[in-house]
Structures are given as C-alpha cells and as structure tokens.
Write an enzyme that holds these catalytic residues in place. Structure first.
Site, PDB file in Angstrom:
ATOM      1  N   GLU A   1      52.797  56.035  59.007  1.00 18.30           N
ATOM      2  CA  GLU A   1      53.751  55.250  59.789  1.00 18.30           C
ATOM      3  C   GLU A   1      53.214  53.840  59.912  1.00 18.30           C
ATOM      4  OE1 GLU A   1      52.697  58.065  62.051  1.00 18.30           O
ATOM      5  OE2 GLU A   1      54.368  59.400  61.567  1.00 18.30           O
TER       6      GLU A   1
ATOM      7  N   ASN B   1      54.919  44.871  60.820  1.00 14.55           N
ATOM      8  CA  ASN B   1      53.617  44.721  60.157  1.00 14.55           C
ATOM      9  C   ASN B   1      53.792  44.553  58.647  1.00 14.55           C
ATOM     10  OD1 ASN B   1      50.965  44.695  59.397  1.00 14.55           O
ATOM     11  ND2 ASN B   1      50.379  46.507  60.590  1.00 14.55           N
TER      12      ASN B   1
ATOM     13  N   TYR C   1      50.697  48.810  51.305  1.00 11.45           N
ATOM     14  CA  TYR C   1      51.144  50.155  50.937  1.00 11.45           C
ATOM     15  C   TYR C   1      52.089  50.113  49.733  1.00 11.45           C
ATOM     16  CZ  TYR C   1      49.286  50.984  55.609  1.00 11.45           C
ATOM     17  OH  TYR C   1      48.473  51.020  56.715  1.00 11.45           O
TER      18      TYR C   1
ATOM     19  N   ILE D   1      44.099  52.379  59.426  1.00 11.25           N
ATOM     20  CA  ILE D   1      43.292  51.511  58.554  1.00 11.25           C
ATOM     21  C   ILE D   1      43.141  50.197  59.307  1.00 11.25           C
ATOM     22  CG2 ILE D   1      43.161  50.181  56.416  1.00 11.25           C
ATOM     23  CD1 ILE D   1      44.688  52.223  54.986  1.00 11.25           C
ATOM     24  N   ALA D   2      41.930  49.706  59.424  1.00 12.29           N
ATOM     25  CA  ALA D   2      41.749  48.397  60.068  1.00 12.29           C
ATOM     26  C   ALA D   2      40.501  47.719  59.514  1.00 12.29           C
ATOM     27  CB  ALA D   2      41.650  48.537  61.582  1.00 12.29           C
TER      28      ALA D   2
END
Ligand SMILES: CC(C)(COP(=O)(O)OP(=O)(O)OC[C@H]1O[C@@H](n2cnc3c(N)ncnc32)[C@H](O)[C@@H]1OP(=O)(O)O)[C@@H](O)C(=O)NCCC(=O)NCCS
Length: 181
Positions: free
Chosen positions: A116, A121, A128, A82-83
C-alpha cells in the site's frame, strides 16, 4: 532463506536487529506523518514469524541509513515498509532496499508482491512502477494519521520469470552504485 544482496561497499544489507530500533524510529520520524512505536518493531523482530526486515548500513560504521520489511503470507510477499534516511535519498538506495525485498521474496517462493502507498507519495509510486508494480485498487481513508487513501500495488512473479529479471536490475543497480562512489 536466500542471502540478502551484497551491494558494493560501503553499503551492506543485513537482518534488522532489536539494537537498530532507535535508529529506525529516528528515520521514521523524518519520513512519515506519524512514526511507529518501538513496541511495534520489537514485536515484528521477535514475535512475528512471517516478518522479514532488513537494514541498510554503512559497513565500516554499522550506521543505519535505511530499512525495509515484508510479511510472507502464504504465496504473497506484502511489503510493509521501506524508508531511507533523508540525507541519503536520491542515491538509488531506496531501490536497493526494494530490490532486496523482492530478491528475498523470490527466495521464499513468493508468487507475487503487494503493498500500500499513500496517494500523495509520488516518489515511492515511481519507484514501485520502475519495478513493474501495477495499481490494482485503493483503500479509502486507510491511513489513520491523515485520513489519506492508500493505493494498492502488485507485481506478479510469473512463475519465476520476474525473479530471473531481477538479476538484470541488480547488475544495473550495482554498476550505478559502484560508479557513484
Ligand atoms: C521512497 C524512498 C524509499 C525512495 O528512496 P530513494 O533512495 O530516495 O530513491 P532512489 O534514489 O532509490 O530512486 C529510485 C527510484 O525512485 C523514484 N524516485 C526517487 N526520487 C524521486 C523523486 N524525487 N521524484 C520522482 N521519483 C523519484 C524514481 O523512480 C527512481 O528511479 P530513477 O532514479 O531511475 O528515476 C524515500 O524517498 C523515502 O524513504 N521516503 C519516505 C518513506 C516512504 O515514503 N516510504 C515508502 C512508503 S510506501
């Protein structure tokens, strides 16, 4: 296949395409210690039948501002990436991409989602956690570029009840995106 979410304009979600790869790599270069190669995305988009990649674009110009993907492996949706373009962060768009992944995974009858994340981060981990992912383990020195550990996170779909709750996340998020226009 369930349709992707239809967020308020100008945002639009659609399958990631080969023509998006240059824009993906530009975001990757600003998001990760080492960016993936074009060949990896070409493989994912044209040869991996388990892969579901989505683009977040500005509907009027088709400009890519984020992307995400998961692999559907038996009953597990493994979120691979995801970015969000750094210029567009902090506007709930990473959340939109994650929600869309989970939405599509529910449509594929997944029983759980896994991923992961780098130990350092914290931003991604908060995202999440907001979607009820829990820490279930770690992989020592998993990331070859920096030697950093990966934390494993999972959310169980609980026979579909989690998928039903996603609709409330969707309503809240869309009203926030509408309010921010
Ligand atoms: C992680 C990433 C996708 C988040 O996208 P974003 O659009 O900036 O995040 P959002 O605005 O959607 O925020 C959603 C949630 O993420 C968390 N979050 C976002 N920015 C945060 C920050 N600066 N500090 C702490 N938590 C943060 C919060 O839980 C937030 O929910 P809240 O607003 O209700 O508190 C984005 O930072 C990114 O692209 N990072 C680089 C790539 C990356 O690390 N991807 C994850 C790989 S596992």
């Amino acid at each position: 296949m369930v349709d992707p979410l239809s967020p308020p304009l100008p945002y639009q979600l659609r399958p990631l395409q080969l023509a998006d790869i240059d824009a993906v790599l530009a975001i990757e270069a600003q998001s990760f210690p080492s960016a993936a190669r074009a060949s990896l995305y070409r493989h994912e988009l044209s040869e991996n039948p388990l892969a579901f990649y989505q683009a977040l674009v500005l509907g009027d110009t088709n400009t890519l501002i984020g992307y995400a993907g998961f692999w559907m492996m038996a009953d597990e949706a493994h979120i691979s990436i995801i970015a969000v373009d750094p210029a567009w962060r902090g506007k709930r768009l990473g959340e939109l991409l994650l929600l869309n992944m989970l939405w599509l995974a529910c449509g594929q009858q997944a029983l759980l989602a896994t991923l992961e994340v780098r130990r350092s981060n914290k931003v991604a981990q908060k995202l999440y956690e907001k979607y009820q992912f829990e820490y279930v383990g770690e992989r020592r020195r998993y990331y070859r570029d920096t030697g950093e550990d990966a934390l494993l996170m999972t959310v169980l779909f609980d026979s579909g009840s989690y998928c039903q709750r996603l609709d409330q996340y969707r309503i809240d998020l869309f009203s926030c995106l509408l309010g921010a226009r």
